[in-house]
Write a protein that holds these residues in place. Structure first.
Motif, mmCIF file in Angstrom:
data_model
loop_
_atom_site.group_PDB
_atom_site.id
_atom_site.type_symbol
_atom_site.label_atom_id
_atom_site.label_comp_id
_atom_site.label_asym_id
_atom_site.label_seq_id
_atom_site.Cartn_x
_atom_site.Cartn_y
_atom_site.Cartn_z
ATOM 1 N N SER A 1 0.889 5.026 -0.288
ATOM 2 C CA SER A 1 0.550 6.572 -0.272
ATOM 3 C C SER A 1 1.555 7.840 -0.022
ATOM 4 C CB SER A 1 0.254 6.118 1.496
ATOM 5 O OG SER A 1 0.822 6.295 2.050
ATOM 6 N N THR B 1 1.483 5.650 -6.552
ATOM 7 C CA THR B 1 1.113 7.330 -5.924
ATOM 8 C C THR B 1 1.110 8.635 -6.571
ATOM 9 O OG1 THR B 1 0.594 8.664 -3.746
ATOM 10 C CG2 THR B 1 2.635 7.520 -3.818
ATOM 11 N N GLN C 1 0.845 -1.003 -0.278
ATOM 12 C CA GLN C 1 -0.229 0.035 -0.486
ATOM 13 C C GLN C 1 0.920 1.122 -0.127
ATOM 14 O OE1 GLN C 1 -2.297 0.947 3.902
ATOM 15 N NE2 GLN C 1 -3.992 0.987 2.126
#
Length: 128
Positions: A7, A122, A5
């Motif tokens: 970010s 991102t 993930q």
């Protein structure tokens, strides 16, 4: 299954800073490396940096050396990419990749084909 993930992206003025994070899920060991790559519109994906979780050995592309710093927090299964002195040419979608390896990745960290899993990306936009 390993999941990543990413970010921390956003809009920043030239000369500014951003910190990207890549959290790893589903792999409770440290024998892997996390690499950051980026892809600008109309360009190929290029390597940015990489860190091996086992010993913290890090690698940088020449274009970011001295401006970007990669680090890891093994307890949080998270790798950070601190970006300083950002330039408009740093604008891109940044991806983190997972490379399983218990040995050095010196000879392969910059090859995206060596990575086993990827995060979703991102977006970093640096305005002039």
């Amino acid at each position: 299954e390993v999941q990543l993930q990413a970010s921390g992206g956003g809009l920043v003025q030239a000369g500014g800073s951003l910190r990207l994070s890549c959290k790893v899920f589903g792999f409770p060991y440290d024998d892997y490396a996390i690499g950051w790559f980026r892809q600008a519109p109309g360009k190929e994906r290029e390597e940015v940096s990489c860190i091996h979780l086992t010993d913290g050995t890090s690698y940088y592309a020449d274009s970011v050396k001295g401006r970007f710093t990669i680090s890891r927090d093994n307890a949080k299964d998270t790798v950070y990419l601190q970006m300083y002195s950002l330039k408009p040419e740093d604008s891109a979608v940044y991806y983190c990749g997972f490379l399983y390896s218990w040995e050095t990745v010196a000879g392969k960290w910059s090859d995206e084909n060596e990575y086993d899993y990827w995060g979703q990306g991102t977006l970093v936009t640096v305005s002039s």
